[in-house]
Design an enzyme around this catalytic site. Structure first.
Site, short mmCIF file in Angstrom:
data_model
loop_
_atom_site.label_atom_id
_atom_site.label_comp_id
_atom_site.label_asym_id
_atom_site.label_seq_id
_atom_site.Cartn_x
_atom_site.Cartn_y
_atom_site.Cartn_z
N GLU A 149 -7.71 4.36 -3.84
CA GLU A 149 -8.15 5.31 -2.41
C GLU A 149 -8.96 7.06 -3.32
O GLU A 149 -7.67 6.96 -4.28
CB GLU A 149 -7.43 5.24 -2.08
CG GLU A 149 -7.62 4.42 -0.68
CD GLU A 149 -5.77 4.72 0.61
OE1 GLU A 149 -5.88 6.06 0.60
OE2 GLU A 149 -5.25 4.14 0.68
N TYR B 293 -6.18 11.83 -4.47
CA TYR B 293 -7.47 12.47 -3.10
C TYR B 293 -7.66 14.05 -4.15
O TYR B 293 -6.43 14.83 -4.74
CB TYR B 293 -6.96 12.54 -2.07
CG TYR B 293 -6.82 11.31 -1.29
CD1 TYR B 293 -8.08 11.54 -0.76
CD2 TYR B 293 -5.54 10.70 -1.50
CE1 TYR B 293 -8.28 9.76 0.14
CE2 TYR B 293 -5.66 9.56 -0.51
CZ TYR B 293 -7.41 9.39 0.27
OH TYR B 293 -7.00 8.36 0.88
N ASN C 174 0.85 -1.50 -0.05
CA ASN C 174 0.04 -0.30 0.17
C ASN C 174 1.23 1.24 -0.08
O ASN C 174 1.82 1.54 0.84
CB ASN C 174 -0.96 0.22 1.15
CG ASN C 174 -1.24 1.40 1.18
OD1 ASN C 174 -2.08 1.63 0.61
ND2 ASN C 174 -1.00 2.08 2.08
N GLU C 175 0.47 2.21 -0.61
CA GLU C 175 1.51 3.56 -0.93
C GLU C 175 2.81 2.83 -0.80
O GLU C 175 3.41 4.08 0.18
CB GLU C 175 1.48 4.54 0.02
CG GLU C 175 -0.48 4.53 -1.03
CD GLU C 175 -0.91 5.95 0.28
OE1 GLU C 175 -0.14 6.24 1.04
OE2 GLU C 175 -2.12 6.54 0.11
#
Length: 530
Positions: free
Chosen positions: A332, A273, A199-200
């Protein structure tokens, strides 16, 4: 090469994104064309996926209250939240993180609750009781009717720990780990849908280079022992493997990881985002409510950038995977504002307004236009964190404007996309511009044609006249979501000022669908045929 539908659909979106026409008066009509005779890709239900991380009030107080709570629950899972999420047909929930996944050790969350360790949550603050673990997560997704998407600890763990967790979840054998699951109360294995490996990895997942991550990914993916992959024909684990992909517009990460590890993945993630001015360091400089008028366009422009970012990454993916075997999972996405005053900053609690509803609808329309490659998306996050579906306050709960958009868009789950050509005027955000509205159309599993429009113009409505071609519609009905104030929002325990109501601005006239769309609104209509 893109198929016929994709060329038409993306061409339409390009017109929407690139039209230089000035904004027209409310009484003017903007014409468009729906092509009911052309079919495109299926709009995967997973595009409306959710994300639940051990962060702030997402899990604890949001999803989990414990079996002894006075708040109604089923085996500790909050009933009102579960019912609300089931009502919008949540298709998949990614868990336990996020950044938290890379400090999570799955054995902390199994066995008797009283014996589970309490640990610091070094990413987001507070203490982690581990009351909500593997069994509770699978109970939760079962209660809401969703599939599972587990993010494994790649940064501070080992392939062996991952392998044991996979066996604990999926093994039907009489091996010791499966027997341990049985001893903990679950006889049959669970169905594991997706596994996130990393993740990331470029950030909180270890600040890795893409070359280093690709090597580590191949190592972990080898020991995931996915049923059907090389040498692994006799395992119960059939979950799809999701590699940690790039942040925002980092196409170099995408290129390097696909080149090195593409054959060993089923999908790759992307995180984007919507933050103020598009600068990560400014993510906490914009308020969720009470914002100045120009912030409306600033945020919606940043949301509109999802289209160009997807195009950039798809070009790289097409180079390495022209057959489109590898899915792109935007696991996300959503708005990120300053935390609400008086709340713990690390808990990322923010209000959710009509503006967020427009971000959600615009983004879903963009995903629909890229559905040949984008196969999953997970908004951040389900409850009480960032662009949440639901906000809770003790026993009280509110459904957010974003929740209502997801409810309105449920007919698009697993629907077949239909090309829709319509050119929108442009709105300005500083030196940048973006379409005043976006639109999407599809033939639903119910046989009806559904059309969605997200009007981001805060000041004016638009009349759309869509030529229906050979579609013989006899009836149109739908819903609209809007409010008088741009920052209108819902508060737990109070009546909801932002909720969908019947849309009376649609009519059929001369083979066209005519929509009188209010300013700052989302509409979804359904066409019944002869």
């Amino acid at each position: 090469m893109a198929g016929k539908w994709l060329t038409a659909a993306l061409g339409a979106i390009a017109v929407v994104m690139g039209s230089g026409a000035p904004a027209k008066a409310e009484t003017d009509t903007i014409s468009g064309v729906l092509h009911p005779d052309q079919t495109g890709p299926v709009l995967s239900r997973y595009l409306q996926g959710q994300f639940a991380e051990h962060l702030g009030g997402d899990i604890y107080d949001g999803i989990w209250v414990g079996p002894d709570s006075k708040i109604p629950n089923v085996r500790g899972i909050r009933s009102d939240v579960a019912v609300a999420l089931k009502a919008i047909k949540v298709p998949v929930v990614r868990w336990p993180g996020g950044c938290f996944a890379d400090i999570y050790h799955w054995r902390d969350g199994i066995g008797p609750a009283a014996k589970r360790p309490v640990r610091k949550n070094d990413w987001w603050g507070g203490l982690e009781s581990n009351a909500f673990g593997t069994h509770e997560y699978f109970d939760f997704v079962d209660q809401i009717g969703a599939d599972s998407y587990v993010a494994i600890n790649m940064a501070t763990s080992t392939p062996s720990e991952m392998r044991e967790w996979m066996d604990y979840i999926t093994s039907s054998s009489k091996d010791s780990i499966a027997d341990e699951r049985r001893a903990n109360g679950r006889q049959e294995p669970w169905k594991l849908g997706f596994v996130g490996i990393g993740n990331e990895a470029w950030g909180c997942g270890g600040a890795q280079t893409p070359e280093y991550f690709a090597n580590e990914y191949r190592r972990f993916a080898t020991f995931m022992h996915r049923n059907g992959s090389t040498f692994h024909m006799h395992n119960d684990n059939a979950a799809l493997r999701v590699a940690s992909g790039p942040n925002n517009d980092d196409t170099a990460w995408m290129d390097s990881v696909l080149k090195s590890a593409g054959p060993m993945m089923d999908a790759i993630s992307l995180h984007y985002y919507t933050v103020f001015d598009g600068k990560w360091e400014n993510r906490d400089k914009a308020a969720a409510t009470g914002f100045p008028a120009d912030h409306w366009n600033h945020i919606l422009y940043q949301a509109s950038r999802m289209d160009s970012i997807l195009r950039m990454h798809e070009a790289v993916m097409d180079k390495h995977d022209p057959q489109k075997r590898i899915g792109l999972y935007v696991d996300e996405w959503g708005t990120w504002y300053a935390p609400e005053p008086g709340t713990e900053p690390g808990y990322l609690y923010q209000q959710n307004t009509l503006r967020d509803a427009l971000v959600a609808a615009m983004t879903l329309n963009i995903f629909h236009a890229h559905a040949d490659r984008v196969k999953m998306a997970n908004i951040a996050q389900a409850v009480n964190v960032l662009q949440a579906m639901i906000l809770t306050d003790g026993a009280k709960m509110a459904l957010t404007p974003t929740y209502h958009v997801f409810a309105m868009y449920t007919p698009f789950q697993d629907a077949t996309a239909l090309p829709l050509e319509v050119a929108a005027p442009l709105l300005k955000s500083g030196a940048n511009s973006f379409p005043a509205f976006t639109a999407s159309a599809a033939r639903g599993k119910d046989g009806r044609v559904h059309v969605a429009v997200a009007n981001a113009d805060a000041d004016r409505g638009y009349r759309l006249s869509l030529n229906l071609g050979d579609l013989r519609a006899r009836k149109v009905s739908g819903q609209v979501l809007t409010a008088a104030k741009t920052d209108a929002h819902n508060v737990p325990g109070q009546p909801e000022p932002v909720r969908p109501v019947r849309f009376d601005g649609a009519k059929l006239s001369g083979g066209a669908l005519v929509l009188d769309i209010p300013a700052k609104s989302v509409i979804v209509v359904a066409l019944d045929q002869n």
